[in-house]
Enzyme design. Structure first.
Site, PDB file in Angstrom:
ATOM      1  N   ALA A 113       0.809  -1.224   0.000  1.00 41.50           N
ATOM      2  CA  ALA A 113       0.000   0.000   0.000  1.00 41.50           C
ATOM      3  C   ALA A 113       0.839   1.268   0.000  1.00 41.50           C
ATOM      4  O   ALA A 113       0.344   2.347  -0.288  1.00 41.50           O
ATOM      5  CB  ALA A 113      -0.935  -0.003   1.205  1.00 41.50           C
ATOM      6  N   ARG A 162      10.005   8.256  -2.508  1.00 43.42           N
ATOM      7  CA  ARG A 162      11.344   8.474  -3.069  1.00 43.42           C
ATOM      8  C   ARG A 162      11.527   7.911  -4.474  1.00 43.42           C
ATOM      9  O   ARG A 162      12.528   8.175  -5.132  1.00 43.42           O
ATOM     10  CB  ARG A 162      12.407   7.920  -2.108  1.00 43.42           C
ATOM     11  CG  ARG A 162      12.601   8.846  -0.907  1.00 43.42           C
ATOM     12  CD  ARG A 162      13.928   8.617  -0.255  1.00 43.42           C
ATOM     13  NE  ARG A 162      13.899   7.403   0.557  1.00 43.42           N
ATOM     14  CZ  ARG A 162      14.914   6.551   0.654  1.00 43.42           C
ATOM     15  NH1 ARG A 162      16.019   6.757  -0.039  1.00 43.42           N
ATOM     16  NH2 ARG A 162      14.835   5.499   1.433  1.00 43.42           N
ATOM     17  N   ARG A 197      10.471 -10.914 -31.924  1.00 41.00           N
ATOM     18  CA  ARG A 197       9.354 -10.384 -31.131  1.00 41.00           C
ATOM     19  C   ARG A 197       8.375 -11.503 -30.766  1.00 41.00           C
ATOM     20  O   ARG A 197       8.511 -12.634 -31.234  1.00 41.00           O
ATOM     21  CB  ARG A 197       8.679  -9.263 -31.917  1.00 41.00           C
ATOM     22  CG  ARG A 197       9.593  -8.037 -32.037  1.00 41.00           C
ATOM     23  CD  ARG A 197       8.970  -6.967 -32.897  1.00 41.00           C
ATOM     24  NE  ARG A 197       7.628  -6.641 -32.449  1.00 41.00           N
ATOM     25  CZ  ARG A 197       6.667  -6.161 -33.244  1.00 41.00           C
ATOM     26  NH1 ARG A 197       6.910  -5.968 -34.535  1.00 41.00           N
ATOM     27  NH2 ARG A 197       5.480  -5.886 -32.771  1.00 41.00           N
ATOM     28  N   TYR A 252      11.637  -8.100 -42.795  1.00 44.05           N
ATOM     29  CA  TYR A 252      10.587  -8.156 -41.783  1.00 44.05           C
ATOM     30  C   TYR A 252       9.657  -9.302 -42.119  1.00 44.05           C
ATOM     31  O   TYR A 252       9.033  -9.320 -43.187  1.00 44.05           O
ATOM     32  CB  TYR A 252       9.786  -6.847 -41.729  1.00 44.05           C
ATOM     33  CG  TYR A 252       8.572  -6.982 -40.840  1.00 44.05           C
ATOM     34  CD1 TYR A 252       8.735  -7.254 -39.477  1.00 44.05           C
ATOM     35  CD2 TYR A 252       7.270  -6.889 -41.343  1.00 44.05           C
ATOM     36  CE1 TYR A 252       7.636  -7.428 -38.645  1.00 44.05           C
ATOM     37  CE2 TYR A 252       6.169  -7.052 -40.513  1.00 44.05           C
ATOM     38  CZ  TYR A 252       6.361  -7.323 -39.171  1.00 44.05           C
ATOM     39  OH  TYR A 252       5.282  -7.499 -38.344  1.00 44.05           O
ATOM     40  N   ASN A 308      14.599 -20.059 -48.456  1.00 45.66           N
ATOM     41  CA  ASN A 308      15.564 -18.976 -48.312  1.00 45.66           C
ATOM     42  C   ASN A 308      14.868 -17.657 -48.608  1.00 45.66           C
ATOM     43  O   ASN A 308      14.285 -17.485 -49.670  1.00 45.66           O
ATOM     44  CB  ASN A 308      16.723 -19.209 -49.286  1.00 45.66           C
ATOM     45  CG  ASN A 308      17.866 -18.266 -48.986  1.00 45.66           C
ATOM     46  OD1 ASN A 308      17.658 -17.055 -48.839  1.00 45.66           O
ATOM     47  ND2 ASN A 308      19.073 -18.796 -48.890  1.00 45.66           N
TER      48      ASN A 308
HETATM   49  C1  UD1 Z   1       9.472  -1.948   8.577  1.00 46.92           C
HETATM   50  C2  UD1 Z   1       9.596  -2.537   9.964  1.00 46.92           C
HETATM   51  C3  UD1 Z   1      11.075  -2.534  10.388  1.00 46.92           C
HETATM   52  C4  UD1 Z   1      11.886  -3.316   9.380  1.00 46.92           C
HETATM   53  C5  UD1 Z   1      11.679  -2.735   7.983  1.00 46.92           C
HETATM   54  C6  UD1 Z   1      12.326  -3.637   6.954  1.00 46.92           C
HETATM   55  C7  UD1 Z   1       7.543  -1.950  11.151  1.00 46.92           C
HETATM   56  C8  UD1 Z   1       6.912  -1.077  12.147  1.00 46.92           C
HETATM   57  N1  UD1 Z   1       8.822  -1.750  10.889  1.00 46.92           N
HETATM   58  O1  UD1 Z   1       9.858  -0.575   8.677  1.00 46.92           O
HETATM   59  O2  UD1 Z   1      11.210  -3.144  11.650  1.00 46.92           O
HETATM   60  O3  UD1 Z   1      13.259  -3.275   9.730  1.00 46.92           O
HETATM   61  O4  UD1 Z   1      10.275  -2.667   7.655  1.00 46.92           O
HETATM   62  O5  UD1 Z   1      12.256  -3.052   5.698  1.00 46.92           O
HETATM   63  O6  UD1 Z   1       6.885  -2.831  10.637  1.00 46.92           O
HETATM   64  N2  UD1 Z   1       2.979  -0.660   4.239  1.00 46.92           N
HETATM   65  C9  UD1 Z   1       1.636  -0.690   3.952  1.00 46.92           C
HETATM   66  N3  UD1 Z   1       0.782   0.076   4.695  1.00 46.92           N
HETATM   67  C10 UD1 Z   1       1.212   0.872   5.706  1.00 46.92           C
HETATM   68  C11 UD1 Z   1       2.604   0.899   5.981  1.00 46.92           C
HETATM   69  C12 UD1 Z   1       3.442   0.117   5.239  1.00 46.92           C
HETATM   70  O7  UD1 Z   1       1.199  -1.418   3.057  1.00 46.92           O
HETATM   71  O8  UD1 Z   1       0.375   1.528   6.327  1.00 46.92           O
HETATM   72  C13 UD1 Z   1       3.881  -1.500   3.443  1.00 46.92           C
HETATM   73  C14 UD1 Z   1       4.869  -0.690   2.623  1.00 46.92           C
HETATM   74  O9  UD1 Z   1       4.362  -0.432   1.335  1.00 46.92           O
HETATM   75  C15 UD1 Z   1       6.073  -1.611   2.596  1.00 46.92           C
HETATM   76  C16 UD1 Z   1       5.994  -2.352   3.917  1.00 46.92           C
HETATM   77  O10 UD1 Z   1       4.651  -2.264   4.331  1.00 46.92           O
HETATM   78  O11 UD1 Z   1       5.992  -2.563   1.562  1.00 46.92           O
HETATM   79  C17 UD1 Z   1       6.939  -1.796   4.974  1.00 46.92           C
HETATM   80  O12 UD1 Z   1       6.598  -0.468   5.263  1.00 46.92           O
HETATM   81  P1  UD1 Z   1       7.691   0.649   5.526  1.00 46.92           P
HETATM   82  O13 UD1 Z   1       6.990   1.921   5.750  1.00 46.92           O
HETATM   83  O14 UD1 Z   1       8.739   0.598   4.488  1.00 46.92           O
HETATM   84  O15 UD1 Z   1       8.282   0.140   6.915  1.00 46.92           O
HETATM   85  P2  UD1 Z   1       9.683   0.527   7.515  1.00 46.92           P
HETATM   86  O16 UD1 Z   1       9.545   1.816   8.205  1.00 46.92           O
HETATM   87  O17 UD1 Z   1      10.733   0.366   6.532  1.00 46.92           O
END
Ligand code: UD1
Ligand code: MG
Length: 451
Positions: A10, A15, A315, A348, A359
């Site tokens: 989600a 970035r 292709r 082509y 050929n």
């Molecule tokens: C999370 C972990 C952290 C871990 C890291 C590894 C938690 C609180 N922390 O942190 O311990 O080291 O991942 O990468 O879980 N996502 C959703 N909905 C949300 C929030 C996140 O779908 O509301 C999804 C993001 O798209 C992503 C994943 O969950 O795929 C992780 O979310 P992210 O915000 O990257 O977590 P981190 O802060 O990196």
């Protein structure tokens, strides 16, 4: 024990600076989400639930294309990883078995690692996937007590001593479904980010008298993608691994670093790939073929002994039988080239079939498109298509037939016939010299006039 995958997808991926949801960005021609779903397939999941938010419609379409049976649930607001998993509660109501949580932006977790996580569930109620981080950065830290995982502390909430730990949380976990949803309901957002942390499950499980452990994997498997440079790094990692695997299987890559593979490229033993070849999705090359430099292949099948390129483009739907030759600046699309047939230069061939040992001369074009519809060209066996023939489809050329160079074929050519359709040549004796004299005189007058 049956397994349900819950794949978190989600997040916005700010970035990435993109209109495309982060999980749909491709690595080796498949979205990160597809990589994650393919990894998850190793567990033969009974259910797959993808949690979508940003770009949910695009994510839903992509999921359906990858796996028709996978479900997509919506997380309207991204309130944290625990809140995200909780969105699958309704979809998994009554499901008996394990929930395995994967991240859509962590594409490289291996089948072996997922299997080890599920295996570890026989001795622990909750299994977390951790890794030794070379640079632990802002990852959550795993606080271990022997083999048992005490808790996970997020970087923002960690003390200096906890930040010094290098065993980190990948975010992936396995847990009994009923227990997981039971505990999720108890998670609050009283922390440094004000988010619902999935990592809080660990302490809650322990408080409830449950056992929690961590399984470790290689850091490369938990590589997450947050930016375009991460994406490029992930792709490069995929490429070097896939190239090494191919070479292990007996494929020669003359300059491995210049060969770009797709996630599903299959190449047989003793095939040689020259430098600078690009593979799109859906390519199968059998043993003992030669793909020469600067060729581009996608959605095609190349048989044993075939030679392709340099500078060839295959292709989708290009089917090359054994010992076929496809040469430089030749494009083949949706066409079967039968055994021993040759299309060697500047042609082509689209929506067509070319029979055995025929050929196709230089510069031959199948005119397959009339501006509205596509039409087929069929060429029989052992035929000879003269250079610069235009085959205006739909049209058929029989077996052992010929077309004269420069012929525009608009009618079928029967077996053994020669088709000639071009203006008749006429030679005028002495006329060239006379013409030259006239032209030279004209030029001389012009030069004089300008002095
Ligand atoms: C999370 C972990 C952290 C871990 C890291 C590894 C938690 C609180 N922390 O942190 O311990 O080291 O991942 O990468 O879980 N996502 C959703 N909905 C949300 C929030 C996140 O779908 O509301 C999804 C993001 O798209 C992503 C994943 O969950 O795929 C992780 O979310 P992210 O915000 O990257 O977590 P981190 O802060 O990196
Ligand atoms: Mg992250």
């Amino acid at each position: 024990m049956s397994t349900a995958l819950v794949i978190l997808a989600a997040g916005k991926g700010t970035r990435m600076n993109s209109d495309l949801p982060k999980v749909l960005h491709p690595i080796a021609q498949a979205s990160m989400l597809e990589h994650a779903m393919r990894s998850g397939r190793a567990l033969d999941p009974a259910r797959t639930v993808v949690v979508a938010g940003h770009g949910a419609d695009l994510v839903r379409n992509a999921v359906t294309e990858i796996d028709e049976e996978a479900e997509v649930v919506l997380q309207e607001e991204q309130l944290g990883t625990s809140h995200a998993v909780d969105q699958a509660r309704e979809a998994l109501q009554g499901f008996e078995g394990d929930v395995v949580v994967l991240y859509g932006d962590t594409p490289f977790v291996s089948a072996d690692t997922l299997e080890r996580m599920v295996a570890a569930r026989t001795s622990a109620d909750l299994v977390i996937l951790g890794f030794e981080a070379a640079d632990p950065g802002r990852y959550g830290r795993l606080v271990m007590q022997g083999d048992s995982l005490e808790r996970i502390v997020e970087y923002k909430d960690a003390t200096e001593a906890e930040r010094a730990l290098t065993f980190c949380n990948s975010g992936l976990m396995a847990c009994d479904a009923a227990l997981m949803f039971d505990l999720l309901a108890k998670i609050g957002n009283d922390n440094a980010s004000g988010e619902y942390y999935l990592t809080d499950l660990v302490e809650l499980a322990r408080t409830a008298g449950r056992t929690v452990t961590a399984v470790a994997c290689d850091e490369a498997e938990t590589l997450g993608v947050n930016s375009r440079s991460d994406l490029a790094r992930a792709d490069a990692l995929f490429q070097s691994k896939a190239r090494a695997e191919l070479m292990e299987l007996g494929v020669t890559l003359m300059a491995p670093d210049t060969v770009y593979l797709a996630f599903d490229t299959v190449i047989g033993r003793d095939t040689v790939i020259e430098p600078n070849v690009v593979f799109g999705p859906g390519v199968t090359i059998e043993s003992g073929a030669l793909i020469r430099a600067f060729s581009h292949l996608e959605g095609c099948h190349v048989s044993r002994g075939a030679k392709v390129g340099p500078y060839a483009r295959l292709r989708p739907g290009a089917e090359l039988a054994e010992d076929t030759h496809i040469g430089n600046f030749v494009e083949i699309k949706n066409a079967e080239i039968a055994e021993g047939a040759k299309v060697n230069h500047l042609s082509y061939i689209g929506d067509a079939s070319v029979g055995k040992a025929s050929n196709i001369g230089a510069g031959t074009i199948t005119c397959n498109y009339d501006g509205v519809m596509k039409h087929r060209t069929e060429i029989g066996a052992r035929s000879f298509i003269g250079s610069n023939t235009l085959l205006v489809a739909p049209v058929k050329v029989g077996n052992e037939a010929m077309t004269a160079s420069g012929t525009v074929v608009t009618q079928d050519v029967e077996d053994g016939a020669l088709a000639i359709a071009r203006a008749k040549q006429e030679n005028k004796p002495g006329r060239a010299r006379k013409l030259m004299d006239i032209l030279r005189a004209k030029k001389a007058r012009l030069v004089k006039g300008s002095e």
